[in-house]
Design an enzyme around this catalytic site. Structure first.
Site, short mmCIF file in Angstrom:
data_model
loop_
_atom_site.label_atom_id
_atom_site.label_comp_id
_atom_site.label_asym_id
_atom_site.label_seq_id
_atom_site.Cartn_x
_atom_site.Cartn_y
_atom_site.Cartn_z
N ARG A 1 32.41 74.02 110.61
CA ARG A 1 31.80 73.94 109.28
C ARG A 1 32.02 75.25 108.54
NH1 ARG A 1 30.19 70.14 105.68
NH2 ARG A 1 28.07 70.42 104.89
N THR B 1 36.51 63.97 101.23
CA THR B 1 36.39 63.87 102.69
C THR B 1 37.26 62.76 103.32
OG1 THR B 1 34.12 64.70 102.50
CG2 THR B 1 34.66 63.68 104.58
N THR C 1 36.76 67.78 105.60
CA THR C 1 36.32 67.75 104.20
C THR C 1 36.63 69.03 103.45
OG1 THR C 1 34.37 67.35 102.80
CG2 THR C 1 34.01 68.64 104.77
N GLU D 1 34.61 68.87 100.65
CA GLU D 1 33.37 68.50 99.97
C GLU D 1 33.64 67.64 98.74
OE1 GLU D 1 30.13 67.30 99.45
OE2 GLU D 1 30.41 68.39 97.61
N GLU E 1 31.98 73.69 99.84
CA GLU E 1 30.99 73.19 100.81
C GLU E 1 29.61 73.82 100.64
OE1 GLU E 1 31.32 70.01 102.83
OE2 GLU E 1 33.19 71.12 102.74
N ASP F 1 26.54 71.99 99.55
CA ASP F 1 25.77 71.13 100.45
C ASP F 1 24.44 71.79 100.85
OD1 ASP F 1 27.46 69.00 100.42
OD2 ASP F 1 28.19 69.22 102.46
N SER G 1 25.27 69.06 106.77
CA SER G 1 26.27 68.04 106.48
C SER G 1 25.71 66.66 106.81
CB SER G 1 27.51 68.29 107.34
OG SER G 1 28.44 67.25 107.20
N SER G 2 26.39 65.63 106.28
CA SER G 2 26.08 64.25 106.68
C SER G 2 27.22 63.67 107.51
CB SER G 2 25.94 63.36 105.45
OG SER G 2 25.01 63.91 104.58
N GLY H 1 31.96 59.84 102.40
CA GLY H 1 30.95 59.15 101.60
C GLY H 1 29.71 59.99 101.31
O1 DON Z 1 29.47 67.51 104.80
C1 DON Z 1 29.07 66.62 104.06
O2 DON Z 1 28.19 65.87 104.37
C2 DON Z 1 29.71 66.43 102.71
N1 DON Z 1 30.29 67.64 102.24
C3 DON Z 1 30.74 65.34 102.83
C4 DON Z 1 31.29 64.97 101.48
C5 DON Z 1 31.81 63.61 101.48
O3 DON Z 1 31.82 62.89 102.43
C6 DON Z 1 32.28 63.10 100.22
N2 DON Z 1 32.88 61.78 100.48
N3 DON Z 1 33.29 60.88 99.97
#
Ligand code: DON
Length: 580
Positions: free
Chosen positions: A116, A402, A420, A422, A439, A442, A466-467, A487
Site C-alpha cells: 500500500r 483499480t 490501484t 486509486e 491513494e 483514501d 483500503s477496501s 470498485g
Molecule cells: O484502496 C481502495 O480501496 C481504493 N483506492 C480502491 C479504488 C477503486 O477500487 C476504484 N475502483 N473502481
C-alpha cells in the site's frame, strides 16, 4: 489450446472496436461506466493446467505467455502488471500500490503482502483540510501532488518474484517493453476514461501531451507509444526496483510531486517497504474466506458480512429473492458501520481484528437481521477489544479505478492481487511514463469528529485504509476460489456477493461475475441499471430502502479450482480469462 483462439478473437474485437467477443470481452465497446448487453450470458473459460484472468487482453496474453513457458503465478503477475500499467493506465501501474494474497502449492501456506502507498513524513492530519480545518472538495484533493503516496507496486513485483518466481526476471519485461516501444491500440474503455477526465488530465503538461496530444483526447483504435515508460521498464529490468526508490526514477517522482503541490521527499521513497501481514480468514459454510487484513478493510468487512449471514439459508432463498437481498444488504451495512469506526492502518491504531470476526460477535450482529424490513438504524457494534474504543466514524471517499488479477499456475500456486492508483488516472501527475497515485485521499479528510479522533486520519508514514479485497477461498486448506474486484468501497459487497453466488447459489464463475449487482453500504440500496435486478427495486423500496438504479462498475476476475480450472471475467470491463 483455448488461449490463442480466444485472444485472437478478443484483440480483433478491440482493434476494430466492433461488437465485443460474446464471452470474455463483452464490453469492449462499452463506455467507461457503461453497461453491457448480454452481461449475464457466457460460459467460463475452462482449462487444466493454468489460468489467468486480468483486465485487458494484452495483459492476460503476457501472463499466459509466462505461464505457458513454465513460469509461476508470481512471474506471470509481474508481466501482467507491467502491461496493465501501459494499456490500462487509468487503473493501476508502477506509480500505485497493491495487495497480494499467495497460496503456495508446495507448502500450503497463505501469505499476504501489503504494498500500500504510504503518507510522506511531512504529511499531517490536516493534509486535506483548508485553513479553517474544513475538508477540501474531493477533486481539489485528488488532482496534483498532495494526494500522492509512496508507490508500493515496483517493490511488490520484485519481492513477489524474489519469493516465488522461477522465470528469468528480464524475460518478464518482454511484452510490456514491446508494447511501449511499438505502440498498442487504445481500448474503448481507456479512450472513454480519457474523454471523461480530459479537463483534469489537461492540467499538467506531460500528462496532457500523452493523453491529449495536440489538445485532442486519444480515441479508441489510436496507436499509442510510450518511450518514457519503456525507459523506466529497462531500468527496472536491469536494476530491479531500486531506481524507483533511491535512483533516477525516484528523483523524477519527487520532482513531479513537489512540482504539483505535494510533500513527498527522497527519504520517504528510500524508507518504503513491502510488509508481510497475517492473512485474515473468516469461516463461511465450511470454507475459509481469506484475504488482506489492515490497512485493508477488505477481508474483515467481507468476512463480517458473510459471518452475519451464516445463520440464514441464502441457498434456499436464491438470487431473485428480495428477502435474500434484505439480509445481504443489511449485513453489509452493519459491516460498513464497524469498518468506518475501527479499521485503519494497524501499525498506527489498534484494530480489533479478532473481535470483529469472533463467532459470538457476528452471531449477535447477525441476529439483528431477523426482522422483515430494512434496519431503520445501523450503528457500529462493540467488538471485544483490549483497547479503549474511542474512535469517531470516518469520512473517506473512494471513486472508480483499480484492477484485479487472479492467477493459478501449473505448480498449484494461486495468486489474488488487487492493484490501484486509486482514482481514474490517479493524481493525473506523470513521472517516468507512468501515472502517480492519489491513494492518500483514501484517508479520512476529517481528522476528528466532535473532539474524538478518527482511526483513518492522515498521519506521517501511515497507509490509508483500503477496501481492496483480494481473496482466496479455501476448503480444507486447499484453494477453491480466487477472486477480487475494483470498485472503491463497493469492492466489499461485490466480493461478498460473488462468494455467495458460487457457494450458496451454485453459479459457475462466469455467471457469478455477471450476476446483476445490488449493493448496500450505508443504507441506500444501489441496483444495477439495465439488468434483471431492477425488478427488485420496488420490493426493496417497500421494505423501507432508498433505492437508486445506476451503473455498478465492478471488474470481478475469478478462478474456481475443482476438477479443472474455470475462469470468469467481468463483462462490465475489458478483461479476459485465458487458460491451458
Ligand atoms: O484502496 C481502495 O480501496 C481504493 N483506492 C480502491 C479504488 C477503486 O477500487 C476504484 N475502483 N473502481
Amino acid at each position: 489450446m483455448i488461449a490463442a483462439k480466444t485472444l485472437r478473437a478478443t484483440l480483433m474485437a478491440l482493434c476494430l472496436a466492433g461488437a465485443g467477443n460474446a464471452q470474455q470481452a463483452a464490453d469492449t465497446v462499452a463506455p467507461e461506466t457503461g453497461k453491457v448487453e448480454g452481461a449475464t450470458s457466457g460460459n467460463p473459460v475452462i482449462s487444466e493446467n493454468w489460468m489467468i484472468v486480468a483486465a485487458h487482453p494484452l495483459a492476460s496474453a503476457a501472463g499466459a505467455r509466462v505461464l505457458g513457458e513454465g513460469g509461476t503465478a508470481a512471474d506471470a503477475m509481474v508481466a501482467v502488471q507491467l502491461v496493465l500499467g501501459l494499456v490500462e493506465p487509468q487503473s493501476s501501474g508502477l506509480g500505485g500500490g497493491a495487495f497480494l494474497v499467495w497460496y503456495d502449492g508446495e507448502t500450503g501456506a497463505l501469505t499476504t503482502l501489503d504494498a500500500r502507498e504510504t503518507a510522506p513524513l511531512a504529511a499531517t492530519p490536516r493534509l486535506f483540510q483548508d485553513a479553517a480545518g474544513e475538508p477540501l472538495k474531493f477533486f481539489d484533493a485528488v488532482v496534483g501532488g498532495r494526494s500522492v503516496g509512496v508507490p508500493g507496486t515496483p517493490m511488490l513485483l520484485e519481492e513477489a518474484h524474489r519469493r516465488w518466481g522461477r522465470a528469468n526476471w528480464t524475460s518478464l519485461f518482454t511484452d510490456a517493453v514491446h508494447h511501449a516501444d511499438e505502440g498498442f491500440v487504445v481500448s474503448p474503455r481507456m479512450a472513454a476514461s480519457i474523454s471523461d477526465n480530459a479537463e483534469t488530465l489537461g492540467r499538467f503538461a506531460n500528462t496532457r501531451e500523452y493523453f491529449l496530444p495536440g489538445g485532442v483526447p486519444l480515441q479508441a483504435g489510436d496507436l499509442l507509444r510510450n518511450p518514457e515508460y519503456a525507459a523506466s521498464l529497462r531500468a527496472f529490468a536491469n536494476d530491479g526496483a531500486a531506481p524507483f526508490y533511491t535512483g533516477e526514477i525516484a528523483g523524477q517522482i519527487v520532482q513531479a510531486v513537489t512540482g504539483t503541490g505535494g510533500v513527498l521527499s527522497p527519504v520517504d521513497l528510500a524508507l518504503y517497504r513491502v510488509k508481510e501481514r497475517p492473512a485474515v480468514c473468516a469461516p463461511y459454510r465450511g470454507y475459509d474466506v481469506c484475504g488482506m487484513g489492515p490497512p485493508s478493510s477488505g477481508a474483515l468487512s467481507v468476512g463480517q458480512t458473510l459471518g452475519m449471514l451464516q445463520g440464514y439459508d441464502l441457498g434456499a432463498l436464491g438470487p431473485s429473492s428480495v428477502e435474500a437481498w434484505r439480509l445481504i444488504g443489511d449485513a453489509s451495512r452493519l459491516a460498513f458501520a464497524d469498518r468506518g469506526r475501527y479499521i485503519a492502518d494497524s501499525d498506527f491504531v489498534p484494530v480489533p481484528v479478532q473481535g470483529l470476526l469472533a463467532d459470538s460477535y457476528l452471531a449477535d450482529r447477525g441476529a439483528l437481521l431477523a426482522g422483515d424490513e430494512a434496519l431503520s438504524k445501523v450503528t457500529p457494534g462493540a467488538p471485544k477489544f483490549d483497547h479503549a474504543l474511542l474512535w469517531a466514524d470516518d469520512a473517506a471517499i473512494e471513486l472508480p479505478s483499480t484492477s484485479h488479477i487472479s492467477i493459478v499456475d501449473r505448480y498449484g500456486n494461486a495468486l489474488s492481487m488487487t492493484t490501484t492508483i486509486e482514482n481514474a488516472f490517479g493524481a493525473r501527475v506523470m513521472a517516468g511514463g507512468f501515472l502517480l497515485n492519489n491513494e492518500l485521499t483514501d484517508f479520512s479528510f476529517r481528522s476528528h469528529s466532535a473532539g474524538v479522533p478518527i482511526a483513518n486520519r492522515v498521519e506521517p508514514g501511515k497507509r490509508p485504509r483500503s477496501s481492496m479485497a483480494p481473496t482466496i477461498v479455501l476448503k480444507d486448506g486447499a484453494p477453491v476460489l480466487i477472486l477480487g474486484s475494483p470498485g472503491g468501497s463497493r469492492i466489499i459487497p461485490y466480493v461478498a456477493k460473488t462468494v455467495i453466488a458460487v457457494l450458496d447459489w451454485g453459479l459457475d464463475v462466469q455467471a457469478a461475475v455477471a450476476l446483476p449487482h445490488l449493493v448496500n453500504r450505508w443504507g441506500g440500496y444501489d441496483v444495477e441499471v439495465g439488468t434483471s435486478a431492477e425488478t427488485l427495486a420496488e420490493p426493496l423500496r417497500a421494505l423501507g430502502y432508498d433505492v437508486t438504479v445506476r451503473d455498478l462498475n465492478s471488474g470481478l476476475h475469478v478462478i474456481a479450482i475443482g476438477d479443472g480450472l474455470q475462469g470468469g471475467a467481468d463483462p462490465r470491463r475489458e478483461g479476459l480469462a485465458l487458460g491451458d
